[in-house]
Motif scaffolding. Structure first.
Motif, mmCIF file in Angstrom:
data_model
loop_
_atom_site.group_PDB
_atom_site.id
_atom_site.type_symbol
_atom_site.label_atom_id
_atom_site.label_comp_id
_atom_site.label_asym_id
_atom_site.label_seq_id
_atom_site.Cartn_x
_atom_site.Cartn_y
_atom_site.Cartn_z
ATOM 1 N N HIS A 20 1.112 19.311 -5.508
ATOM 2 C CA HIS A 20 1.329 18.034 -6.178
ATOM 3 C C HIS A 20 1.736 18.194 -7.635
ATOM 4 O O HIS A 20 2.021 17.225 -8.308
ATOM 5 C CB HIS A 20 0.083 17.155 -6.057
ATOM 6 C CG HIS A 20 -0.268 16.862 -4.638
ATOM 7 N ND1 HIS A 20 0.614 16.241 -3.784
ATOM 8 C CD2 HIS A 20 -1.363 17.132 -3.908
ATOM 9 C CE1 HIS A 20 0.053 16.141 -2.583
ATOM 10 N NE2 HIS A 20 -1.143 16.671 -2.635
ATOM 11 N N ASP A 64 -1.725 5.139 6.924
ATOM 12 C CA ASP A 64 -1.468 4.112 5.919
ATOM 13 C C ASP A 64 -0.296 3.220 6.289
ATOM 14 O O ASP A 64 -0.258 2.045 5.906
ATOM 15 C CB ASP A 64 -1.294 4.765 4.545
ATOM 16 C CG ASP A 64 -2.617 5.353 4.036
ATOM 17 O OD1 ASP A 64 -3.682 4.818 4.423
ATOM 18 O OD2 ASP A 64 -2.597 6.345 3.281
ATOM 19 N N LEU A 65 0.656 3.772 7.047
ATOM 20 C CA LEU A 65 1.746 2.933 7.557
ATOM 21 C C LEU A 65 1.175 1.879 8.514
ATOM 22 O O LEU A 65 1.455 0.686 8.394
ATOM 23 C CB LEU A 65 2.787 3.803 8.270
ATOM 24 C CG LEU A 65 4.020 3.078 8.796
ATOM 25 C CD1 LEU A 65 4.874 2.539 7.657
ATOM 26 C CD2 LEU A 65 4.872 4.004 9.666
ATOM 27 N N LEU A 116 -1.905 0.887 8.717
ATOM 28 C CA LEU A 116 -2.809 0.036 7.949
ATOM 29 C C LEU A 116 -2.032 -1.036 7.193
ATOM 30 O O LEU A 116 -2.374 -2.221 7.251
ATOM 31 C CB LEU A 116 -3.606 0.911 6.969
ATOM 32 C CG LEU A 116 -4.510 0.191 5.978
ATOM 33 C CD1 LEU A 116 -5.649 -0.525 6.710
ATOM 34 C CD2 LEU A 116 -5.081 1.179 4.952
ATOM 35 N N GLY A 117 -0.973 -0.619 6.517
ATOM 36 C CA GLY A 117 -0.182 -1.562 5.732
ATOM 37 C C GLY A 117 0.453 -2.624 6.616
ATOM 38 O O GLY A 117 0.464 -3.809 6.272
ATOM 39 N N MET A 147 -4.981 7.245 1.932
ATOM 40 C CA MET A 147 -4.980 7.176 0.473
ATOM 41 C C MET A 147 -5.572 5.838 0.032
ATOM 42 O O MET A 147 -5.525 5.505 -1.152
ATOM 43 C CB MET A 147 -3.547 7.312 -0.074
ATOM 44 C CG MET A 147 -2.796 8.536 0.395
ATOM 45 S SD MET A 147 -3.639 10.082 0.035
ATOM 46 C CE MET A 147 -3.287 10.209 -1.714
ATOM 47 N N ASN A 148 -6.055 5.064 1.003
ATOM 48 C CA ASN A 148 -6.535 3.704 0.717
ATOM 49 C C ASN A 148 -7.862 3.477 1.437
ATOM 50 O O ASN A 148 -7.973 2.630 2.327
ATOM 51 C CB ASN A 148 -5.500 2.674 1.186
ATOM 52 C CG ASN A 148 -4.111 2.955 0.646
ATOM 53 O OD1 ASN A 148 -3.793 2.619 -0.478
ATOM 54 N ND2 ASN A 148 -3.266 3.600 1.464
ATOM 55 N N MET A 157 -9.600 -0.186 1.953
ATOM 56 C CA MET A 157 -8.853 -1.064 2.847
ATOM 57 C C MET A 157 -8.940 -0.572 4.289
ATOM 58 O O MET A 157 -9.091 -1.359 5.226
ATOM 59 C CB MET A 157 -7.392 -1.124 2.401
ATOM 60 C CG MET A 157 -6.593 -2.244 3.042
ATOM 61 S SD MET A 157 -4.809 -2.151 2.707
ATOM 62 C CE MET A 157 -4.738 -2.549 0.983
ATOM 63 N N GLY A 166 -10.609 9.702 -10.444
ATOM 64 C CA GLY A 166 -9.983 8.600 -9.702
ATOM 65 C C GLY A 166 -8.532 8.843 -9.333
ATOM 66 O O GLY A 166 -7.790 7.898 -9.060
ATOM 67 N N PHE A 167 -8.106 10.109 -9.282
ATOM 68 C CA PHE A 167 -6.711 10.427 -8.978
ATOM 69 C C PHE A 167 -6.353 10.071 -7.535
ATOM 70 O O PHE A 167 -6.987 10.517 -6.603
ATOM 71 C CB PHE A 167 -6.475 11.916 -9.257
ATOM 72 C CG PHE A 167 -5.194 12.467 -8.723
ATOM 73 C CD1 PHE A 167 -3.975 11.946 -9.127
ATOM 74 C CD2 PHE A 167 -5.191 13.512 -7.819
ATOM 75 C CE1 PHE A 167 -2.788 12.461 -8.638
ATOM 76 C CE2 PHE A 167 -3.997 14.039 -7.334
ATOM 77 C CZ PHE A 167 -2.796 13.507 -7.736
ATOM 78 N N ARG A 168 -5.327 9.265 -7.392
ATOM 79 C CA ARG A 168 -4.849 8.776 -6.092
ATOM 80 C C ARG A 168 -5.981 8.216 -5.231
ATOM 81 O O ARG A 168 -6.126 8.558 -4.057
ATOM 82 C CB ARG A 168 -4.061 9.846 -5.344
ATOM 83 C CG ARG A 168 -2.652 9.954 -5.880
ATOM 84 C CD ARG A 168 -1.697 10.712 -4.987
ATOM 85 N NE ARG A 168 -0.402 10.770 -5.664
ATOM 86 C CZ ARG A 168 0.436 11.800 -5.632
ATOM 87 N NH1 ARG A 168 0.150 12.856 -4.936
ATOM 88 N NH2 ARG A 168 1.574 11.749 -6.279
ATOM 89 N N MET A 169 -6.777 7.341 -5.845
ATOM 90 C CA MET A 169 -7.813 6.632 -5.092
ATOM 91 C C MET A 169 -7.411 5.155 -5.093
ATOM 92 O O MET A 169 -7.922 4.352 -5.870
ATOM 93 C CB MET A 169 -9.188 6.877 -5.725
ATOM 94 C CG MET A 169 -9.624 8.345 -5.579
ATOM 95 S SD MET A 169 -11.037 8.838 -6.595
ATOM 96 C CE MET A 169 -12.371 7.858 -5.908
ATOM 97 N N SER A 170 -6.452 4.831 -4.218
ATOM 98 C CA SER A 170 -5.866 3.493 -4.237
ATOM 99 C C SER A 170 -6.833 2.468 -3.664
ATOM 100 O O SER A 170 -7.392 2.654 -2.595
ATOM 101 C CB SER A 170 -4.562 3.467 -3.439
ATOM 102 O OG SER A 170 -3.557 4.090 -4.171
ATOM 103 N N GLY A 171 -6.922 1.371 -4.405
ATOM 104 C CA GLY A 171 -7.916 0.368 -4.081
ATOM 105 C C GLY A 171 -8.977 0.378 -5.174
ATOM 106 O O GLY A 171 -9.774 -0.553 -5.289
#
Lengths: 292, 367
Positions: free
Chosen positions: A19, A159-160, A162-163, A190-191, A194, A217-222
């Motif tokens: 990354h 996540d696809l 989920l979204g 990554m979510n 949700m 909190g790196f890449r902790m979406s939500g």
């Protein structure tokens, strides 16, 4: 429900995923282009008592599985946590063959479902479920005859779905993994907050979920707080990934912080050197007890 | 509560599905989906709560919408965006914008006249490292930038095969529209439309009739010369890799999706956070977490800007407006014309050169 090992070995480093730097990623891709080099690192981890390999269903993993199968005396406790599908395989196939073409590409060509897809007519729900199960089976094929007690859906796919709100797919996966493989279904995301709500609506309780969990909190979406709330609630058995936030957090501090979190059952980490493997292992032992 | 904005995502292919997932997960949005027909529509219509339409024009008539997101094959962009703007909808359109840049200009004016948020999905402008590159270029700290290399590589076409629309030139297929559009759009962001395009090569490698690799030389009046090098038949890359390198009189800069590396000969007051010598910043430290992460923060961030601009009634896009994407369509037209005729397209920065008028000429459109 057996507890997962504290420390799981990941595979990003083997497939040129970094990354921080494309240059480092390429150097890793060069180093690990043959299964021998991957096995050398896995052997170090295994001999350190890290017996779980959490890996994508990349073609090269099939070679690793062959070697594990071929030497039961050496790898008696070795287990895989497959993560499916390897997303780029599908993404490139969609560009090449179109959506339906890509699906057919990954299905047995003589099967009824492939024929149904080729027909281009509307598919019954039953057939859609059948296609999903066949695709799962195709991904699981390479692990036949090895231990796969937990099976993950890869994060881009989780996540696809989920979204889009196509959460019924989680249920199909859940049931099939339990019924056919006697394994625990699990999800990388990554979510996390949700996802947890969504799988609970499908009647799935206390799922195993792998997500970024780190002190910064790196890449902790939500949101960081929503993650901590979810972990404290006891609703999830978490596997923490990116605990070092791509190197932004000093190792000792990162593991110490994780060790005090409720709800984190395991840590997955990737490393290419014996030193780093032993380093993480000793930190986990220091703060969390035995690694296996 | 109904202060949510209502967006229809049109075209459920590779990009459309991913856009649909991100928009649908946005807390400020109600989402509708639309796709002609086929397997995906079929499966989704029975498995998601968002309404799924099969006819775009019928949907425009019957649905109460604030905006559309167009992710259909490129040749459909112009008519679909036109229809949406005629109904005063805000528009997010996938790249490339229009295959004929006369359409791009017309739609730019139409959207501006109606004060609509009109944005195109050039997501690299939302990658932290490239945003940092833009900030540094604009600061002037690199001195006079003279030398630029813009590259993109990836594993899309690796063998001869049956085509999809992405492999048909007339539908907007090929490496130029699909891949090279991205580095060209970044160059347009930094320097505008080039004054002169020469040395363009659009050649097939495995494909039949479309370009799998693109090379060109672009120059700007009072600006740099850039070399474009793009190839989507390169299996050594796991996925698309885009990178830009620049050399200026006071240093050098390199950026890709992950990092931005800067070398300054002397520090510059316009760039206080950079000392002389090397400074490396990573996208991870230059990026904030989005509300929903699917495949990179940049994809979420561009949609968030669109939603925010629509919800706030801004009347124009925050980034990647139609005018900026029109620059890229114009630049690609120059590359195509140059590759077809062999004659440089545009006006050379220094020496005068007569360009014969011809059909599809770059000047004939009154640029």
């Amino acid at each position: 429900m057996p507890r997962m090992d504290r420390l799981l070995f990941g595979d990003n480093q083997f497939f040129g995923i970094n990354h921080m730097s494309e240059e480092k990623a390429r150097a890793q891709a060069m180093r690990f282009q043959h299964a021998d080099a991957i096995m050398d690192v896995l052997d170090v981890a295994y001999d350190e008592g890290i017996r779980t390999f959490m890996c994508t269903t990349h073609d090269r993993i099939a070679e690793v599985a062959d070697r594990i199968r071929a030497n039961p005396a050496r790898y008696g406790d070795f287990q895989f946590y497959p993560c499916m599908p390897y997303a780029h395989k599908y993404a490139n196939a969609v560009t090449e063959h179109g959506m339906v073409g890509a699906l057919r590409h990954f299905m047995p060509s003589d099967g009824l479902l492939s024929t149904a897809l080729a027909g281009g007519k509307a598919l019954a729900t039953k057939e859609v479920d059948g296609i999903a199960r066949v695709l799962i089976d195709m991904e699981m094929k390479m692990f036949q005859g090895t231990k796969t007690p937990v099976v993950f859906v890869q994060n881009v796919f989780t996540d696809l779905l989920l979204g889009m709100g196509f959460t019924r797919a989680f249920r199909i996966f859940h049931d099939h993994i339990i019924e056919k493989y006697g394994a625990e279904p699990a999800y990388i995301t990554m979510n996390l907050p949700m996802l947890l709500d969504a799988v609970e609506k499908e009647g799935i309780e206390r799922p195993i979920v792998c997500a970024n969990i780190n002190k910064i909190g790196f890449r902790m979406s939500g949101g960081f707080d929503a993650y901590l709330d979810a972990l404290k609630s006891g609703r999830v058995r978490a596997v923490a990934m990116s605990v070092y936030a791509s190197g932004a957090i000093p190792a000792d501090e990162a593991i110490h912080w994780i060790s005090e979190l409720p709800g984190v059952e395991s840590i997955v980490f990737g490393a290419s050197s014996a030193g780093n493997i032993r380093g993480t292992k000793s930190l986990v032992e220091k703060y969390m007890g035995a690694t296996a | 509560m109904n202060d949510k904005i209502r967006i229809a995502v049109v075209g459920l292919g590779k990009m459309g599905l991913s856009h649909f997932a991100m928009v649908n997960a946005h807390p400020q949005v109600d989402t509708v989906a639309c796709d002609g027909a086929g397997f995906m529509v079929d499966v989704l219509s029975r498995n998601i709560t968002a309404p799924v339409h099969r006819d775009y024009n019928a949907m425009l008539k019957t649905e109460r919408l604030d905006a559309v997101l167009i992710a259909t094959p490129s040749r459909l962009h112009a008519p679909m965006v036109t229809a949406a703007l005629e109904r005063d909808l805000h528009v997010f359109c996938e790249k490339p914008f229009c295959l004929d840049w006369a359409d791009s200009e017309r739609l730019t004016q139409m959207a501006a006249g109606k004060e609509r948020v009109a944005q195109v999905g050039y997501h690299y402008r939302y990658v932290g490292a490239f945003r940092e590159m833009k900030r540094i270029v604009d600061s002037g700290a690199l001195g006079r930038i003279t030398h630029v290399i813009a590259e993109a590589y990836g594993p899309v076409v690796l063998r001869p095969k049956r085509g999809t629309w992405r492999t048909r030139k007339e539908e907007g297929g090929g490496c130029l529209y699909d891949y090279a559009a991205h580095p060209l759009n970044l160059l347009n962001w930094f320097f505008g439309v080039p004054s002169l395009v020469s040395g363009s090569v659009l050649t097939p490698v495995f494909s039949d009739g479309i370009d799998d690799q693109v090379m060109a030389t672009l120059s700007w009046n009072d600006g740099p010369t850039a070399q474009l090098s793009v190839n989507w038949s390169d299996e050594s890359h796991r996925k698309m890799t885009t990178r830009v390198t620049m050399i200026g009189t006071n240093g050098r800069i390199f950026a890709d999706r992950q990092e931005c590396q800067v070398y300054l000969r002397k520090s510059d007051p316009a760039l206080p956070s950079y000392d002389a010598g090397w400074t490396v910043k990573y996208t991870t430290e230059l990026t904030e977490d989005p509300w929903f992460y699917l495949r990179g923060e940049e994809y979420s961030a561009q949609l968030n800007d669109f939603v925010t601009a629509v919800a706030a009634g801004k009347g124009k896009a925050i980034e990647n407006d139609f005018a900026s994407a029109t620059q890229t369509d114009r630049t690609m037209a120059m590359v195509i014309e140059n590759s077809e005729t062999g004659a440089p397209v545009g006006s050379p920065p220094m020496a005068k050169q007569t360009i014969p008028a011809r059909k599809r000429s770059w000047f004939a459109r009154g640029a």
